[in-house]
Design an enzyme around this catalytic site. Structure first.
Site, PDB file in Angstrom:
ATOM      1  N   ASP A 168      -6.235   7.762   8.632  1.00 59.81           N
ATOM      2  CA  ASP A 168      -6.669   7.156   9.891  1.00 59.81           C
ATOM      3  C   ASP A 168      -6.613   8.131  11.052  1.00 59.81           C
ATOM      4  O   ASP A 168      -5.714   8.963  11.149  1.00 59.81           O
ATOM      5  CB  ASP A 168      -5.756   5.968  10.231  1.00 59.81           C
ATOM      6  CG  ASP A 168      -6.075   4.757   9.383  1.00 59.81           C
ATOM      7  OD1 ASP A 168      -7.256   4.589   9.012  1.00 59.81           O
ATOM      8  OD2 ASP A 168      -5.159   3.980   9.086  1.00 59.81           O
ATOM      9  N   LYS A 209       0.833  -1.205   0.000  1.00 60.03           N
ATOM     10  CA  LYS A 209       0.000   0.000   0.000  1.00 60.03           C
ATOM     11  C   LYS A 209       0.868   1.256   0.000  1.00 60.03           C
ATOM     12  O   LYS A 209       0.594   2.218  -0.708  1.00 60.03           O
ATOM     13  CB  LYS A 209      -0.909  -0.007   1.239  1.00 60.03           C
ATOM     14  CG  LYS A 209      -1.788   1.226   1.355  1.00 60.03           C
ATOM     15  CD  LYS A 209      -2.513   1.322   2.680  1.00 60.03           C
ATOM     16  CE  LYS A 209      -1.688   2.021   3.715  1.00 60.03           C
ATOM     17  NZ  LYS A 209      -2.405   2.914   4.628  1.00 60.03           N
ATOM     18  N   ASP A 220       2.344  -0.361  12.318  1.00 62.06           N
ATOM     19  CA  ASP A 220       1.136  -0.906  11.686  1.00 62.06           C
ATOM     20  C   ASP A 220       0.896  -2.369  12.050  1.00 62.06           C
ATOM     21  O   ASP A 220      -0.179  -2.909  11.794  1.00 62.06           O
ATOM     22  CB  ASP A 220       1.215  -0.739  10.156  1.00 62.06           C
ATOM     23  CG  ASP A 220       1.210   0.730   9.772  1.00 62.06           C
ATOM     24  OD1 ASP A 220       1.052   1.583  10.661  1.00 62.06           O
ATOM     25  OD2 ASP A 220       1.385   1.033   8.581  1.00 62.06           O
ATOM     26  N   ARG A 226      -1.396  14.157  13.336  1.00 66.36           N
ATOM     27  CA  ARG A 226      -0.569  13.779  12.180  1.00 66.36           C
ATOM     28  C   ARG A 226      -0.030  15.051  11.517  1.00 66.36           C
ATOM     29  O   ARG A 226      -0.501  15.466  10.447  1.00 66.36           O
ATOM     30  CB  ARG A 226      -1.382  12.922  11.197  1.00 66.36           C
ATOM     31  CG  ARG A 226      -1.879  11.641  11.855  1.00 66.36           C
ATOM     32  CD  ARG A 226      -2.497  10.687  10.880  1.00 66.36           C
ATOM     33  NE  ARG A 226      -1.506   9.997  10.080  1.00 66.36           N
ATOM     34  CZ  ARG A 226      -1.789   8.973   9.270  1.00 66.36           C
ATOM     35  NH1 ARG A 226      -3.028   8.544   9.171  1.00 66.36           N
ATOM     36  NH2 ARG A 226      -0.836   8.387   8.572  1.00 66.36           N
ATOM     37  N   PRO A 227       0.981  15.667  12.148  1.00 64.70           N
ATOM     38  CA  PRO A 227       1.522  16.913  11.598  1.00 64.70           C
ATOM     39  C   PRO A 227       2.194  16.681  10.248  1.00 64.70           C
ATOM     40  O   PRO A 227       2.622  15.568   9.943  1.00 64.70           O
ATOM     41  CB  PRO A 227       2.553  17.349  12.645  1.00 64.70           C
ATOM     42  CG  PRO A 227       2.922  16.099  13.380  1.00 64.70           C
ATOM     43  CD  PRO A 227       1.709  15.208  13.340  1.00 64.70           C
ATOM     44  N   ARG A 283      -4.679   9.737   3.220  1.00 66.19           N
ATOM     45  CA  ARG A 283      -3.527  10.472   3.728  1.00 66.19           C
ATOM     46  C   ARG A 283      -2.556  10.834   2.600  1.00 66.19           C
ATOM     47  O   ARG A 283      -2.034  11.933   2.523  1.00 66.19           O
ATOM     48  CB  ARG A 283      -2.811   9.563   4.753  1.00 66.19           C
ATOM     49  CG  ARG A 283      -1.787  10.279   5.579  1.00 66.19           C
ATOM     50  CD  ARG A 283      -2.467  11.067   6.656  1.00 66.19           C
ATOM     51  NE  ARG A 283      -1.629  12.098   7.178  1.00 66.19           N
ATOM     52  CZ  ARG A 283      -2.071  13.220   7.707  1.00 66.19           C
ATOM     53  NH1 ARG A 283      -3.362  13.465   7.787  1.00 66.19           N
ATOM     54  NH2 ARG A 283      -1.253  14.105   8.169  1.00 66.19           N
ATOM     55  N   ASP A 290       4.544  19.154   9.277  1.00 65.27           N
ATOM     56  CA  ASP A 290       5.573  20.210   9.311  1.00 65.27           C
ATOM     57  C   ASP A 290       6.849  19.797   8.570  1.00 65.27           C
ATOM     58  O   ASP A 290       7.507  20.642   7.951  1.00 65.27           O
ATOM     59  CB  ASP A 290       5.897  20.583  10.762  1.00 65.27           C
ATOM     60  CG  ASP A 290       6.340  19.375  11.577  1.00 65.27           C
ATOM     61  OD1 ASP A 290       5.582  18.394  11.630  1.00 65.27           O
ATOM     62  OD2 ASP A 290       7.457  19.390  12.135  1.00 65.27           O
ATOM     63  N   GLN A 291       7.207  18.520   8.586  1.00 62.44           N
ATOM     64  CA  GLN A 291       8.452  18.096   7.937  1.00 62.44           C
ATOM     65  C   GLN A 291       8.319  18.087   6.408  1.00 62.44           C
ATOM     66  O   GLN A 291       9.280  18.343   5.702  1.00 62.44           O
ATOM     67  CB  GLN A 291       8.888  16.708   8.432  1.00 62.44           C
ATOM     68  CG  GLN A 291       9.150  16.651   9.927  1.00 62.44           C
ATOM     69  CD  GLN A 291      10.208  17.663  10.368  1.00 62.44           C
ATOM     70  OE1 GLN A 291      11.330  17.671   9.871  1.00 62.44           O
ATOM     71  NE2 GLN A 291       9.845  18.526  11.303  1.00 62.44           N
TER      72      GLN A 291
HETATM   73  N1  EPU Z   1       5.672  13.393  11.889  1.00 62.14           N
HETATM   74  C1  EPU Z   1       5.916  14.692  12.246  1.00 62.14           C
HETATM   75  N2  EPU Z   1       5.924  15.648  11.262  1.00 62.14           N
HETATM   76  C2  EPU Z   1       5.711  15.344   9.952  1.00 62.14           C
HETATM   77  C3  EPU Z   1       5.463  14.000   9.594  1.00 62.14           C
HETATM   78  C4  EPU Z   1       5.451  13.043  10.586  1.00 62.14           C
HETATM   79  O1  EPU Z   1       6.116  15.009  13.419  1.00 62.14           O
HETATM   80  O2  EPU Z   1       5.745  16.249   9.112  1.00 62.14           O
HETATM   81  C5  EPU Z   1       5.671  12.334  12.932  1.00 62.14           C
HETATM   82  C6  EPU Z   1       4.315  11.683  13.092  1.00 62.14           C
HETATM   83  O3  EPU Z   1       3.497  12.385  14.007  1.00 62.14           O
HETATM   84  C7  EPU Z   1       4.691  10.281  13.588  1.00 62.14           C
HETATM   85  C8  EPU Z   1       6.035  10.012  12.917  1.00 62.14           C
HETATM   86  O4  EPU Z   1       6.520  11.294  12.502  1.00 62.14           O
HETATM   87  O5  EPU Z   1       4.885  10.306  14.987  1.00 62.14           O
HETATM   88  C9  EPU Z   1       5.986   9.103  11.710  1.00 62.14           C
HETATM   89  O6  EPU Z   1       5.011   9.589  10.787  1.00 62.14           O
HETATM   90  P1  EPU Z   1       5.104   9.302   9.214  1.00 62.14           P
HETATM   91  O7  EPU Z   1       5.258  10.573   8.509  1.00 62.14           O
HETATM   92  O8  EPU Z   1       6.103   8.235   8.991  1.00 62.14           O
HETATM   93  O9  EPU Z   1       3.664   8.729   8.924  1.00 62.14           O
HETATM   94  P2  EPU Z   1       2.821   8.880   7.583  1.00 62.14           P
HETATM   95  O10 EPU Z   1       3.713   9.062   6.417  1.00 62.14           O
HETATM   96  O11 EPU Z   1       1.724   9.855   7.800  1.00 62.14           O
HETATM   97  C10 EPU Z   1       2.863   6.344   6.948  1.00 62.14           C
HETATM   98  C11 EPU Z   1       1.831   5.301   6.692  1.00 62.14           C
HETATM   99  C12 EPU Z   1       1.187   4.906   8.016  1.00 62.14           C
HETATM  100  C13 EPU Z   1       2.273   4.386   8.947  1.00 62.14           C
HETATM  101  C14 EPU Z   1       3.378   5.422   9.123  1.00 62.14           C
HETATM  102  C15 EPU Z   1       4.549   4.854   9.933  1.00 62.14           C
HETATM  103  C16 EPU Z   1       1.027   5.920   4.476  1.00 62.14           C
HETATM  104  C17 EPU Z   1      -0.058   6.474   3.654  1.00 62.14           C
HETATM  105  N3  EPU Z   1       0.813   5.836   5.781  1.00 62.14           N
HETATM  106  O12 EPU Z   1       2.164   7.447   7.507  1.00 62.14           O
HETATM  107  O13 EPU Z   1       0.294   3.858   7.706  1.00 62.14           O
HETATM  108  O14 EPU Z   1       1.717   4.107  10.220  1.00 62.14           O
HETATM  109  O15 EPU Z   1       3.868   5.843   7.835  1.00 62.14           O
HETATM  110  O16 EPU Z   1       5.544   5.819  10.166  1.00 62.14           O
HETATM  111  O17 EPU Z   1       2.060   5.565   3.941  1.00 62.14           O
HETATM  112  C18 EPU Z   1      -1.428   2.327   8.134  1.00 62.14           C
HETATM  113  O18 EPU Z   1      -1.179   1.826   7.035  1.00 62.14           O
HETATM  114  O19 EPU Z   1      -2.135   1.754   9.006  1.00 62.14           O
HETATM  115  C19 EPU Z   1      -0.845   3.634   8.448  1.00 62.14           C
HETATM  116  C20 EPU Z   1      -1.350   4.452   9.348  1.00 62.14           C
END
Ligand code: EPU
Length: 416
Positions: free
Chosen positions: A116, A22, A304, A121-122, A92, A124-125
């Site tokens: 989800d 995914k 996950d 879910r910031p 997302r 900022d990065q």
């Molecule tokens: N974070 C920040 N700032 C940002 C981005 C992330 O502080 O700009 C923090 C988040 O709050 C979190 C950590 O960094 O604590 C990791 O977040 P990440 O950006 O990796 O998450 P994501 O890209 O939003 C993807 C998956 C999620 C999975 C996470 C694991 C997709 C669409 N989603 O989310 O998948 O849990 O990576 O890091 O690729 C799932 O499939 O069940 C699911 C939620």
């Protein structure tokens, strides 16, 4: 929205294939818009998020066909515009359009994404990285607006290892002028797979899968044919379900190396796991043993897999501690499992789980994709019938999960 009825008491037995990743799928679809000729993506999972993303691309003028796990995306008609907000808010990964549209048109106007409900879910990065490449951003009326007079490579230090930010910056940087370094990039197989696809399109991405990714910008990208890697989360969920039911299951189309953390943990619970080149056979124990779990970025125990794993532990022998370090609010499935007789105490980011010898069927609701699948899994071993609502979440990340469980002998029925 429908629900799933599960009659408990079957040991999962048999063989099933695992669908494509995914995470890669949801990055590969927008990445195709960076090309100037058609991109063919194979092993694409048939998920509702994938279908919605294809519709978003069609709304932006691309021609997209998707059938039998293969999508062909012809970006010729892709024009600047606002991606349909109602669709963007359904998932997302729609925020990857920021990097893509900035790279292609120097401007993006994308509604804030959905996804989800698992805590804050910031982004900022993502914003920091795209601004470092030369974009100016603002949030107005629930949309992120970004403009640039031409993205330029630079060095970006991510404050947290983020899957989404790493991908968004990669998508912006492949067509930027000069060299970009992403430091503290997310080091995972799905980032490598996306880099492989971008490189097949003519990009120059080096070091994906490590903490430092180097991208040498190119002026244009072309179409390619790319088969995406298997989905670790689906494979982990099925392995955990097999362990929970004391089953004997062989999964095909997987890369066992990508599942090291969950294989090690399931062995600790008593499962016998026999990995082969692209398959794995799992024989579950009579009753799993309690273990402690702490979620970490890959290659640690991935967040996950936590919901299915903590569901398994509600029936393990002994007490387990599960610590969720990535998402603040990812224990909602445990509150639902309490309705089925699970003994759970949650303190902040740690769940104390005292294993019980039997769960009992109840009406429960999954509120995110891993939670919904985990509750279906719990129903497999509960006495009587379990009705799981919130199945639309499960369909966002698992391809016909109920049908796969049926193939393995489970008594599950979907009601509309
Ligand atoms: N974070 C920040 N700032 C940002 C981005 C992330 O502080 O700009 C923090 C988040 O709050 C979190 C950590 O960094 O604590 C990791 O977040 P990440 O950006 O990796 O998450 P994501 O890209 O939003 C993807 C998956 C999620 C999975 C996470 C694991 C997709 C669409 N989603 O989310 O998948 O849990 O990576 O890091 O690729 C799932 O499939 O069940 C699911 C939620």
């Amino acid at each position: 929205m429908g629900s799933i009825l599960v009659r408990g008491g079957t040991r999962l037995k048999g063989e099933v294939p695992v669908n494509g990743s995914k995470y890669v799928a949801l990055a590969a679809i927008p990445a195709a818009l960076l090309a100037d000729s058609p991109v063919v993506i194979e092993n694409l999972p048939d998920l509702s998020d994938v279908r919605v993303f294809c519709d978003i691309l069609r709304g932006l003028g691309a021609t997209v066909s998707f059938a039998g796990g293969v999508a062909t995306i012809d970006p010729h008609g892709f024009r600047p515009g606002v991606p349909a907000p109602a669709l963007v808010r359904k998932l997302r990964a729609s925020y990857y359009l920021l990097g893509v549209m900035l790279a292609r048109f120097g401007a993006a106007d994308v509604a804030l994404p959905g996804g989800d409900d698992i805590g804050p879910r910031p982004i900022d990065q993502h914003v920091k990285g795209l601004c470092a490449l030369g974009a100016t951003t603002s949030i107005e009326h629930g949309h992120i607006k970004a403009t640039s007079t031409g993205l330029k490579g630079t060095t970006i230090y991510l404050d947290v290892a983020s899957v989404g930010a790493t991908i968004n910056i990669m998508l912006g940087a492949v067509l930027a002028e000069g060299q970009t370094l992403i430091v503290n990039a997310y080091p995972a197989p799905w980032i490598i797979d996306l880099a492989n696809m971008l490189n097949a399109m003519g990009a120059k991405v080096y070091g994906a899968g490590t903490e430092t990714i180097r991208i040498q910008g190119v002026t244009k990208l072309h179409g390619c044919q790319h088969a995406i890697i298997p989905d670790q989360s689906e494979a982990a969920t099925l392995m955990i379900a097999a362990t929970l039911t004391g089953g004997d299951v062989t999964l095909h189309n997987i890369i066992p190396l990508h599942l090291g953390a969950v294989i090690a943990k399931l062995r600790e619970t008593g499962a016998v796991i026999l990995p082969a080149e692209d398959s794995v056979r799992l024989i579950g124990p009579r009753r799993p043993t309690a273990v402690n779990v702490k979620t970490l970025p890959y290659p640690g125990f991935f967040t996950d897999f936590q919901a299915p794993m903590s569901t398994l532990l509600t029936m393990a022998e002994g007490t387990s501690l599960v610590t969720e370090t990535i998402w603040e609010d990812r224990f909602k499935h445990l509150e639902e499992l309490a309705k089925m007789g699970a003994k759970v105490r949650i303190e902040g980011r740690t769940a104390f789980i005292e294993g019980v010898s039997q769960l009992t069927g109840a009406q429960v609701r999954g509120t995110d994709l891993r939670a919904s699948a985990s509750l279906v899994m719990a129903g497999l071993v509960a006495a009587g019938t379990t009705e799981v609502e919130g199945i639309e979440h499960m369909d966002r990340g698992y391809e016909r999960f109920d049908a796969k469980l049926q193939l393995l002998g489970a008594d599950v029925t979907r009601t509309e």
